[in-house]
Write an enzyme that holds these catalytic residues in place. Structure first.
Site, mmCIF file in Angstrom:
data_model
loop_
_atom_site.group_PDB
_atom_site.id
_atom_site.type_symbol
_atom_site.label_atom_id
_atom_site.label_comp_id
_atom_site.label_asym_id
_atom_site.label_seq_id
_atom_site.Cartn_x
_atom_site.Cartn_y
_atom_site.Cartn_z
ATOM 1 N N PRO A 9 30.572 46.051 35.970
ATOM 2 C CA PRO A 9 30.185 46.804 37.161
ATOM 3 C C PRO A 9 31.211 47.842 37.590
ATOM 4 O O PRO A 9 32.417 47.645 37.464
ATOM 5 C CB PRO A 9 30.034 45.716 38.239
ATOM 6 C CG PRO A 9 30.797 44.544 37.743
ATOM 7 C CD PRO A 9 30.748 44.618 36.243
ATOM 8 N N ASN A 10 30.668 48.935 38.070
ATOM 9 C CA ASN A 10 31.408 50.071 38.635
ATOM 10 C C ASN A 10 32.151 50.910 37.607
ATOM 11 O O ASN A 10 32.714 51.936 37.960
ATOM 12 C CB ASN A 10 32.371 49.614 39.739
ATOM 13 C CG ASN A 10 31.631 48.983 40.891
ATOM 14 O OD1 ASN A 10 30.690 49.554 41.409
ATOM 15 N ND2 ASN A 10 32.030 47.783 41.276
ATOM 16 N N ARG A 17 35.659 57.155 40.893
ATOM 17 C CA ARG A 17 35.985 55.953 41.665
ATOM 18 C C ARG A 17 37.498 55.760 41.747
ATOM 19 O O ARG A 17 38.157 55.574 40.731
ATOM 20 C CB ARG A 17 35.360 54.739 40.966
ATOM 21 C CG ARG A 17 35.732 53.429 41.579
ATOM 22 C CD ARG A 17 35.222 52.287 40.729
ATOM 23 N NE ARG A 17 35.705 51.035 41.273
ATOM 24 C CZ ARG A 17 35.962 49.972 40.549
ATOM 25 N NH1 ARG A 17 35.763 49.994 39.243
ATOM 26 N NH2 ARG A 17 36.410 48.877 41.108
ATOM 27 N N TYR A 22 42.296 54.273 39.044
ATOM 28 C CA TYR A 22 41.643 54.230 37.736
ATOM 29 C C TYR A 22 41.778 55.507 36.919
ATOM 30 O O TYR A 22 41.325 55.560 35.781
ATOM 31 C CB TYR A 22 40.152 53.897 37.905
ATOM 32 C CG TYR A 22 39.926 52.523 38.462
ATOM 33 C CD1 TYR A 22 40.020 51.402 37.648
ATOM 34 C CD2 TYR A 22 39.637 52.331 39.803
ATOM 35 C CE1 TYR A 22 39.826 50.130 38.151
ATOM 36 C CE2 TYR A 22 39.437 51.061 40.317
ATOM 37 C CZ TYR A 22 39.539 49.966 39.487
ATOM 38 O OH TYR A 22 39.348 48.704 39.989
ATOM 39 N N ASN A 73 35.246 44.275 29.350
ATOM 40 C CA ASN A 73 35.803 44.520 30.674
ATOM 41 C C ASN A 73 34.749 44.085 31.680
ATOM 42 O O ASN A 73 33.837 44.843 31.991
ATOM 43 C CB ASN A 73 36.162 45.995 30.865
ATOM 44 C CG ASN A 73 36.811 46.258 32.205
ATOM 45 O OD1 ASN A 73 36.716 45.457 33.126
ATOM 46 N ND2 ASN A 73 37.470 47.391 32.323
ATOM 47 N N ALA A 76 34.706 43.297 38.292
ATOM 48 C CA ALA A 76 34.862 42.293 39.346
ATOM 49 C C ALA A 76 34.250 40.947 38.973
ATOM 50 O O ALA A 76 34.637 39.920 39.541
ATOM 51 C CB ALA A 76 34.254 42.809 40.647
ATOM 52 N N HIS A 79 36.386 37.641 38.147
ATOM 53 C CA HIS A 79 36.918 36.697 39.116
ATOM 54 C C HIS A 79 35.860 35.806 39.743
ATOM 55 O O HIS A 79 36.195 34.956 40.568
ATOM 56 C CB HIS A 79 37.642 37.477 40.222
ATOM 57 C CG HIS A 79 38.390 38.665 39.710
ATOM 58 N ND1 HIS A 79 39.520 38.549 38.923
ATOM 59 C CD2 HIS A 79 38.141 39.991 39.809
ATOM 60 C CE1 HIS A 79 39.938 39.750 38.588
ATOM 61 N NE2 HIS A 79 39.118 40.640 39.105
ATOM 62 N N ASP A 86 30.453 31.269 30.394
ATOM 63 C CA ASP A 86 29.566 30.528 29.495
ATOM 64 C C ASP A 86 28.990 31.429 28.414
ATOM 65 O O ASP A 86 28.863 31.032 27.252
ATOM 66 C CB ASP A 86 28.436 29.861 30.285
ATOM 67 C CG ASP A 86 28.914 28.706 31.149
ATOM 68 O OD1 ASP A 86 30.047 28.220 30.940
ATOM 69 O OD2 ASP A 86 28.142 28.286 32.033
ATOM 70 N N GLU A 97 39.505 40.234 26.528
ATOM 71 C CA GLU A 97 39.344 40.681 27.916
ATOM 72 C C GLU A 97 40.152 41.960 28.120
ATOM 73 O O GLU A 97 41.326 42.021 27.744
ATOM 74 C CB GLU A 97 39.834 39.591 28.863
ATOM 75 C CG GLU A 97 39.691 39.944 30.324
ATOM 76 C CD GLU A 97 40.228 38.849 31.239
ATOM 77 O OE1 GLU A 97 40.159 39.062 32.464
ATOM 78 O OE2 GLU A 97 40.724 37.808 30.762
ATOM 79 N N HIS A 99 41.132 45.232 30.916
ATOM 80 C CA HIS A 99 41.135 45.783 32.269
ATOM 81 C C HIS A 99 41.962 47.063 32.285
ATOM 82 O O HIS A 99 43.042 47.117 31.694
ATOM 83 C CB HIS A 99 41.723 44.796 33.274
ATOM 84 C CG HIS A 99 40.919 43.558 33.407
ATOM 85 N ND1 HIS A 99 39.725 43.527 34.093
ATOM 86 C CD2 HIS A 99 41.119 42.312 32.918
ATOM 87 C CE1 HIS A 99 39.229 42.305 34.020
ATOM 88 N NE2 HIS A 99 40.053 41.558 33.308
ATOM 89 N N LEU A 100 41.459 48.081 32.972
ATOM 90 C CA LEU A 100 42.185 49.335 33.116
ATOM 91 C C LEU A 100 43.426 49.150 33.997
ATOM 92 O O LEU A 100 44.485 49.694 33.708
ATOM 93 C CB LEU A 100 41.275 50.409 33.725
ATOM 94 C CG LEU A 100 40.097 50.830 32.840
ATOM 95 C CD1 LEU A 100 39.066 51.593 33.656
ATOM 96 C CD2 LEU A 100 40.586 51.664 31.668
ATOM 97 N N ARG A 106 47.317 43.144 41.754
ATOM 98 C CA ARG A 106 46.437 43.567 42.850
ATOM 99 C C ARG A 106 46.229 42.429 43.845
ATOM 100 O O ARG A 106 47.024 41.494 43.898
ATOM 101 C CB ARG A 106 45.130 44.094 42.261
ATOM 102 C CG ARG A 106 45.382 45.349 41.388
ATOM 103 C CD ARG A 106 44.146 45.948 40.839
ATOM 104 N NE ARG A 106 43.280 46.409 41.923
ATOM 105 C CZ ARG A 106 42.044 46.812 41.724
ATOM 106 N NH1 ARG A 106 41.519 46.815 40.512
ATOM 107 N NH2 ARG A 106 41.302 47.225 42.736
ATOM 108 N N ARG A 110 41.970 38.655 42.925
ATOM 109 C CA ARG A 110 41.770 39.161 41.565
ATOM 110 C C ARG A 110 42.644 38.444 40.535
ATOM 111 O O ARG A 110 42.614 38.766 39.359
ATOM 112 C CB ARG A 110 42.070 40.662 41.511
ATOM 113 C CG ARG A 110 41.137 41.498 42.359
ATOM 114 C CD ARG A 110 41.406 42.974 42.166
ATOM 115 N NE ARG A 110 40.776 43.776 43.174
ATOM 116 C CZ ARG A 110 39.520 44.232 43.120
ATOM 117 N NH1 ARG A 110 38.759 43.955 42.083
ATOM 118 N NH2 ARG A 110 39.037 44.965 44.099
#
Length: 147
Positions: A9-10, A17, A22, A73, A76, A79, A86, A97, A99-100, A106, A110
């Site tokens: 998402p996002n 954003r 980012y 990625n 949100a 978390h 699963d 995994e 993440h930018l 943070r 998170r």
């Protein structure tokens, strides 16, 4: 080798954003760089982005027998989503995994990664380079596993 790349998402709003957090690179530009790197590494990519948890789960199921591993990625959902944990576990192939930003630097909410519990490795806090390093690592890991 074929890799699945899932953006959560996002991430469709990259470049607009919170650019101070980012950066200004759009998702389209990020995906172009991922494709360039994959070509240089002789790998194929399938890339999807969704703001919907169910779409991400569906793609993990759909591509499970078609790819060798996944860069994920979860945004949100990292978390909050036991369902995505699963899904990663059911995927049955290595998932990295990505993440930018660095979630551990943070807000405290998170700091917990449910999805990461099912991943073989994590790359975070380096912007686009998190994806590129994750891809290089995953391809080397897959090649070593086949030896």
């Amino acid at each position: 080798m074929q890799l699945l790349v899932l953006h959560g998402p996002n991430l469709g709003s990259l470049g607009r954003r919170e650019p101070d957090l980012y950066g200004t690179m759009s998702l389209l530009e990020l995906n172009r760089e991922l494709h360039r790197e994959a070509i240089a590494l002789h790998a194929g990519l399938v890339i999807h982005q969704s703001n919907h948890e169910g779409d991400l789960l569906d793609w993990l199921e759909e591509y499970r027998d078609l790819v060798d591993g996944c860069l994920f990625n979860p945004g949100a959902y990292t978390h909050t989503s036991i369902a995505l944990l699963d899904g990663v576990l059911a995927f049955g192939k290595p998932v990295v995994e990505i993440h930018l930003t660095e979630p551990l630097a943070r807000e405290p909410f998170r700091h917990e990664s449910y999805v990461g519990r099912g991943c073989v490795k994590r790359f975070a806090g380096q912007g686009m380079e998190s994806y590129l390093e994750g891809m290089r690592w995953l391809l080397a890991f897959l090649q070593e596993s086949r030896s």
